[in-house]
Design a protein around this motif. Sequence first.
Motif, short mmCIF file in Angstrom:
data_model
loop_
_atom_site.label_atom_id
_atom_site.label_comp_id
_atom_site.label_asym_id
_atom_site.label_seq_id
_atom_site.Cartn_x
_atom_site.Cartn_y
_atom_site.Cartn_z
N SER A 84 0.84 -1.21 0.00
CA SER A 84 0.00 0.00 0.00
C SER A 84 0.87 1.25 0.00
N GLY A 85 1.97 1.21 0.74
CA GLY A 85 2.87 2.36 0.80
C GLY A 85 3.47 2.69 -0.54
N LEU A 86 3.89 1.68 -1.28
CA LEU A 86 4.48 1.91 -2.60
C LEU A 86 3.46 2.50 -3.57
N ILE A 87 2.22 2.01 -3.49
CA ILE A 87 1.15 2.54 -4.35
C ILE A 87 0.89 4.01 -4.03
N VAL A 88 0.84 4.35 -2.74
CA VAL A 88 0.60 5.74 -2.32
C VAL A 88 1.75 6.64 -2.76
N TYR A 89 2.98 6.13 -2.67
CA TYR A 89 4.14 6.91 -3.14
C TYR A 89 3.96 7.33 -4.59
N VAL A 90 3.54 6.38 -5.44
CA VAL A 90 3.33 6.69 -6.86
C VAL A 90 2.22 7.72 -7.02
N LYS A 91 1.14 7.52 -6.29
CA LYS A 91 -0.01 8.43 -6.38
C LYS A 91 0.36 9.87 -6.04
N PHE A 92 1.21 10.05 -5.03
CA PHE A 92 1.52 11.40 -4.56
C PHE A 92 2.58 12.11 -5.40
N TYR A 93 3.10 11.45 -6.41
CA TYR A 93 4.01 12.15 -7.33
C TYR A 93 3.32 13.34 -8.00
N SER A 94 2.00 13.25 -8.16
CA SER A 94 1.27 14.33 -8.83
C SER A 94 1.29 15.63 -8.03
N ASP A 95 1.62 15.55 -6.73
CA ASP A 95 1.68 16.75 -5.90
C ASP A 95 3.06 17.40 -5.88
N MET A 96 4.06 16.75 -6.48
CA MET A 96 5.43 17.26 -6.43
C MET A 96 5.64 18.29 -7.53
N ARG A 97 5.62 19.57 -7.16
CA ARG A 97 5.73 20.65 -8.15
C ARG A 97 7.10 21.33 -8.12
N THR A 98 7.90 21.08 -7.08
CA THR A 98 9.23 21.67 -6.99
C THR A 98 10.28 20.59 -7.18
N LEU A 99 11.47 20.99 -7.63
CA LEU A 99 12.55 20.03 -7.85
C LEU A 99 12.95 19.35 -6.55
N MET A 100 13.05 20.13 -5.46
CA MET A 100 13.44 19.57 -4.18
C MET A 100 12.40 18.55 -3.69
N GLY A 101 11.12 18.89 -3.83
CA GLY A 101 10.08 17.97 -3.43
C GLY A 101 10.12 16.69 -4.23
N PHE A 102 10.33 16.81 -5.54
CA PHE A 102 10.41 15.63 -6.42
C PHE A 102 11.59 14.75 -6.05
N LEU A 103 12.75 15.37 -5.79
CA LEU A 103 13.94 14.60 -5.46
C LEU A 103 13.79 13.89 -4.11
N ASN A 104 13.28 14.60 -3.11
CA ASN A 104 13.10 14.00 -1.79
C ASN A 104 12.10 12.85 -1.84
N HIS A 105 11.02 13.06 -2.59
CA HIS A 105 10.01 12.00 -2.71
C HIS A 105 10.59 10.79 -3.43
N SER A 106 11.37 11.04 -4.47
CA SER A 106 11.98 9.94 -5.24
C SER A 106 12.99 9.19 -4.39
N LEU A 107 13.76 9.92 -3.58
CA LEU A 107 14.74 9.27 -2.70
C LEU A 107 14.03 8.37 -1.68
N GLY A 108 12.95 8.89 -1.10
CA GLY A 108 12.18 8.09 -0.16
C GLY A 108 11.59 6.86 -0.82
N PHE A 109 11.05 7.04 -2.03
CA PHE A 109 10.46 5.93 -2.78
C PHE A 109 11.51 4.87 -3.10
N LEU A 110 12.70 5.32 -3.53
CA LEU A 110 13.78 4.39 -3.86
C LEU A 110 14.20 3.57 -2.65
#
Length: 321
Positions: free
Chosen positions: A279-305
């Motif tokens: 469920s956590g991995l699915i939610v991670y993918v879903k919340f990518y749509s909220d990442m509008r800044t480079l820092m937010g995208f990178l931090n989210h991707s690092l957490g997902f990885l």
Amino acid sequence: MNISAVIPCYNGDRFLQEAVESINTQTYLPREIIIVNDGSNDESERVIEQLKASSQVPITSVNQVNHGVSAARNVGIATASSDWIAFLDVDDLWLPTMLESKVKFAEAQGLTSGLICCNYYVDAIDDANKKHNDSRYAQSIHDRVMQSEEFQSILLKENFIGTATTMMFSRKDALLVGGFDSFLKHSEEFDFILRFACNSKVAVLSKPLALKRHHGDNLSNDKELYFYSHYFSCKRNVLYKDKYSRVCFSSKIRGLMQRDLEKFATGYCNQIFEKKKSSGLIVYVKFYSDMRTLMGFLNHSLGFLKKIIRTISFGLARSKR
């Protein structure tokens, strides 16, 4: 100044007497106490009726089906007959000079409306337990009146207010911004203060004037709810437009809220993952749509990885057994 003290109560029978006593021992008494019994299934209603007979300050009670603390706060604001509202959560306590200190500050500053908060103790009245001890943000704004953007930018860096028990505010300004968001069951005071400050002045007193107590039933212990509530608040507030809403944030504050919603979205995903990995991995993918800044995208991707690596590692470890 005339003040209404408002106590939202859900299953707070063991705390009610102390809470009301802390109001009755104020050096500046409020006009009334309003207790909103939010569908309690303990002895709260009986205790409230007993307190009505013994309280020095008149008590009005409202019984309602359980709708959550935000709805209870709104009922308290609507029921109040005073120009100013002061909240006391049922499991917290006011120190004796809570209201007097705020009234004197408001009179000295010429405040006829706005929001006045204060420092407070956490769990024990001791200098080491002052909430603002380690907060350079809170200390930078102590004992002065601030306008919207300055206060909001600091609050978004750190929510040092922490509890509605520290708040006293003008009723008319609370009604102007629509009160509390009844959807929120956590961090509702953070959301309310952000919107309230769009139109009103804010002050934070350095003196600790309340005691916040933690126990097993505190909603503040729910980390999943904490992260989602902050995320939801920032996401909703970013969308407000001046032409169509009662509140409007500057571009700087909207940028800070976007940063925060990204941070709290990732935090929420972490909480879901710890409960159930798939469920956590699915939610991670879903919340990518909220990442509008480079820092937010990178931090989210690092957490997902990191979560993907953990999931694979656990799977390999199980397969070798």
